[in-house]
Write a protein that holds these residues in place. Structure first.
Motif, mmCIF file in Angstrom:
data_model
loop_
_atom_site.group_PDB
_atom_site.id
_atom_site.type_symbol
_atom_site.label_atom_id
_atom_site.label_comp_id
_atom_site.label_asym_id
_atom_site.label_seq_id
_atom_site.Cartn_x
_atom_site.Cartn_y
_atom_site.Cartn_z
ATOM 1 N N HIS A 170 0.846 -1.184 0.000
ATOM 2 C CA HIS A 170 0.000 0.000 0.000
ATOM 3 C C HIS A 170 0.885 1.238 0.000
ATOM 4 N N PRO A 171 0.615 2.215 -0.876
ATOM 5 C CA PRO A 171 1.412 3.452 -0.898
ATOM 6 C C PRO A 171 1.356 4.151 0.456
ATOM 7 N N LEU A 172 2.486 4.728 0.841
ATOM 8 C CA LEU A 172 2.559 5.405 2.128
ATOM 9 C C LEU A 172 2.960 6.862 1.920
ATOM 10 N N ARG A 173 4.209 7.097 1.591
ATOM 11 C CA ARG A 173 4.684 8.451 1.307
ATOM 12 C C ARG A 173 5.946 8.350 0.481
ATOM 13 N N LEU A 174 5.995 9.112 -0.615
ATOM 14 C CA LEU A 174 7.129 9.059 -1.520
ATOM 15 C C LEU A 174 7.370 7.615 -1.947
ATOM 16 N N ALA A 199 6.913 16.100 12.122
ATOM 17 C CA ALA A 199 5.760 15.483 12.786
ATOM 18 C C ALA A 199 4.538 15.514 11.887
ATOM 19 N N GLN A 200 4.343 16.619 11.155
ATOM 20 C CA GLN A 200 3.204 16.705 10.245
ATOM 21 C C GLN A 200 3.316 15.666 9.135
ATOM 22 N N ALA A 201 4.549 15.384 8.703
ATOM 23 C CA ALA A 201 4.744 14.341 7.694
ATOM 24 C C ALA A 201 4.226 13.003 8.208
ATOM 25 N N ARG A 202 4.411 12.741 9.503
ATOM 26 C CA ARG A 202 3.880 11.510 10.081
ATOM 27 C C ARG A 202 2.355 11.530 10.095
ATOM 28 N N LEU A 203 1.786 12.659 10.495
ATOM 29 C CA LEU A 203 0.325 12.758 10.540
ATOM 30 C C LEU A 203 -0.285 12.558 9.155
ATOM 31 N N ASP A 204 0.405 13.012 8.120
ATOM 32 C CA ASP A 204 -0.096 12.848 6.752
ATOM 33 C C ASP A 204 -0.158 11.378 6.349
ATOM 34 N N GLN A 205 0.559 10.525 7.077
ATOM 35 C CA GLN A 205 0.570 9.099 6.721
ATOM 36 C C GLN A 205 -0.467 8.282 7.488
ATOM 37 N N ILE A 206 -1.249 8.942 8.341
ATOM 38 C CA ILE A 206 -2.308 8.219 9.056
ATOM 39 C C ILE A 206 -3.335 7.672 8.085
ATOM 40 N N LYS A 207 -3.772 8.503 7.127
ATOM 41 C CA LYS A 207 -4.811 8.081 6.189
ATOM 42 C C LYS A 207 -4.362 6.887 5.348
ATOM 43 N N LEU A 245 -2.117 4.692 6.027
ATOM 44 C CA LEU A 245 -1.944 3.550 6.910
ATOM 45 C C LEU A 245 -3.304 2.981 7.304
ATOM 46 N N ASP A 246 -4.281 3.857 7.559
ATOM 47 C CA ASP A 246 -5.643 3.400 7.847
ATOM 48 C C ASP A 246 -6.208 2.614 6.677
ATOM 49 N N ASP A 247 -5.953 3.088 5.462
ATOM 50 C CA ASP A 247 -6.443 2.380 4.277
ATOM 51 C C ASP A 247 -5.877 0.966 4.210
ATOM 52 N N ALA A 248 -4.602 0.832 4.563
ATOM 53 C CA ALA A 248 -3.992 -0.496 4.576
ATOM 54 C C ALA A 248 -4.646 -1.380 5.636
ATOM 55 N N LEU A 249 -4.894 -0.828 6.815
ATOM 56 C CA LEU A 249 -5.531 -1.604 7.888
ATOM 57 C C LEU A 249 -6.939 -2.034 7.501
ATOM 58 N N ASP A 250 -7.651 -1.164 6.766
ATOM 59 C CA ASP A 250 -9.048 -1.436 6.424
ATOM 60 C C ASP A 250 -9.202 -2.344 5.212
ATOM 61 N N ALA A 251 -8.091 -2.708 4.569
ATOM 62 C CA ALA A 251 -8.178 -3.548 3.371
ATOM 63 C C ALA A 251 -8.775 -4.910 3.672
ATOM 64 N N ASP A 252 -8.653 -5.373 4.901
ATOM 65 C CA ASP A 252 -9.236 -6.657 5.332
ATOM 66 C C ASP A 252 -9.476 -6.552 6.830
ATOM 67 N N LEU A 253 -10.741 -6.501 7.223
ATOM 68 C CA LEU A 253 -11.084 -6.322 8.633
ATOM 69 C C LEU A 253 -11.387 -7.626 9.349
ATOM 70 N N SER A 254 -11.445 -8.727 8.609
ATOM 71 C CA SER A 254 -11.863 -9.999 9.216
ATOM 72 C C SER A 254 -10.696 -10.876 9.654
ATOM 73 N N THR A 255 -9.534 -10.756 9.010
ATOM 74 C CA THR A 255 -8.397 -11.615 9.327
ATOM 75 C C THR A 255 -7.581 -11.014 10.473
ATOM 76 N N PRO A 256 -7.188 -11.809 11.459
ATOM 77 C CA PRO A 256 -6.304 -11.295 12.521
ATOM 78 C C PRO A 256 -5.068 -10.637 11.926
ATOM 79 N N LEU A 257 -4.599 -9.592 12.577
ATOM 80 C CA LEU A 257 -3.578 -8.750 11.976
ATOM 81 C C LEU A 257 -2.472 -8.430 12.969
#
Length: 353
Positions: free
Chosen positions: A197-201, A252-260, A262-274
């Protein structure tokens, strides 16, 4: 005629009641300052965090110095037998250890036969130490290994030239290996799916599904970027820290920009243990950490002992390398000893629910 000399009062000494009251008044003042400032500091770091220059610096700065004043006040209170001040300063020290240093204590955490051992390690692109790094990892007898900075991705003209992950993998013949961005995942178990999943750069969050004996487990390896202008000018840790001070909020703002992403990666599959592993370049405080903590379980908070410091390896002051879980449970977790990298590895035994 013999006269009686006038009465001459004795000079006031340092041990007089007036001096003692002044001395204890100062001790009470410093104790009050320390006891009240620590909660205020915690609120600033966790609620404002990365949004301003000063609060970002406070959140990412090692928290050890904030305990100096309450510790000195505690010692002086003991010496002068000031029971109330002993209790007050003792409570301040406990708050400092729990809330700012984030000390954890789980004396009964232990490995069970039904766990999977996961190792996460930022190997700092040190291909010339690949044999030593591989030995350090192999000693932990892992089932799954998540590496960061395992392959060069920047500058683009040098992408792929330094592949320490590939060099380390030779120590694990027959293992399944996947790479994405500067991360790598190796496992003795079959891999049923793989994506990144794309993150930053050029950074990516590598996402594989591993078929463990306890069932499928999504394993994500990530490396949160802190890039800012001028960062690459300094090779030494001290130089990087000096450069970070005027750029703290920007990084720090660069890190905050990567929350979205990273969330997209987490939400790609909500049923399998992670399990989400990696170098997050953020301590256990601030907005970035609090967001992740609202979605996932921090493995060290579940089963760790001490502070879990991972960086820099020589004399660690920060916990920035993590193992997070969702639908799985960390039974035991520890930080490895100093090795060939500038980070220390984290070793976690995980029960797949």
């Amino acid at each position: 005629m013999k006269t009686t000399p006038d009465f001459q009062p004795k000079p006031t000494t340092a041990s007089s009641p007036q001096k003692r009251r002044s001395r204890f008044g100062n001790l009470r003042g410093w104790s009050l300052f320390a006891g009240l400032s620590l909660p205020v500091l915690w609120l600033i770091e966790n609620l404002i965090g990365e949004h301003t220059e000063i609060s970002a610096l406070l959140a990412y700065f090692p928290q050890h110095p904030w305990g100096i004043i309450p510790l000195l006040c505690f010692i002086l209170s003991l010496i002068h037998k000031q029971a109330r001040l002993v209790l007050w300063n003792g409570a301040a020290l406990l708050f400092w250890a729990w809330a700012l240093l984030c000390v954890k204590w789980h004396p009964f955490a232990a490995t069970t036969k039904s766990t999977v051992r996961v190792v996460t390690y930022n190997v700092a692109l040190r291909e010339y130490f690949s044999s030593q790094l591989a030995d350090e990892i192999a000693k932990q007898n892992p089932d799954i290994v998540c590496l960061q900075e395992s392959v060069r991705t920047y500058p683009l003209e040098e992408a792929g030239r330094n592949n320490v992950g590939k060099a380390i993998s030779r120590r694990f013949p027959g293992w399944n290996i996947r790479t994405g961005g500067d991360t790598c995942i190796m496992t003795r178990f079959p891999i049923s799916s793989s994506r990144d999943h794309p993150l930053r750069l050029t950074r990516r969050t590598l996402d594989v599904t591993v078929e463990t004996p306890q069932g499928p487990l999504r394993v994500l390896s990530t490396h949160i970027s802190t890039a800012f202008g001028g960062q690459g000018k300094f090779a030494t840790l001290f130089g990087q820290l000096v450069e970070l001070i005027p750029n703290a909020q920007k990084a720090a703002q660069a890190r905050l920009d990567q929350i979205k992403p990273l969330d997209d990666a987490l939400d790609a599959d909500l049923s399998t243990p992670l399990v989400l592993c990696g170098d997050f370049n953020t301590p256990p405080r601030g907005i970035f950490y609090r967001h992740l903590d609202s979605r996932l379980d921090d493995g060290f908070a579940q089963a760790g002992n001490g502070m879990g410091l991972t960086f820099p390896s020589r004399a660690p002051l920060l916990r920035i390398d993590y193992v997070w879980t969702r639908g799985a449970h960390v039974k035991s977790i520890k930080v490895g000893e100093r090795g060939a990298s500038d980070h220390r590895m984290v070793i976690a035994d995980i029960a797949v629910k």
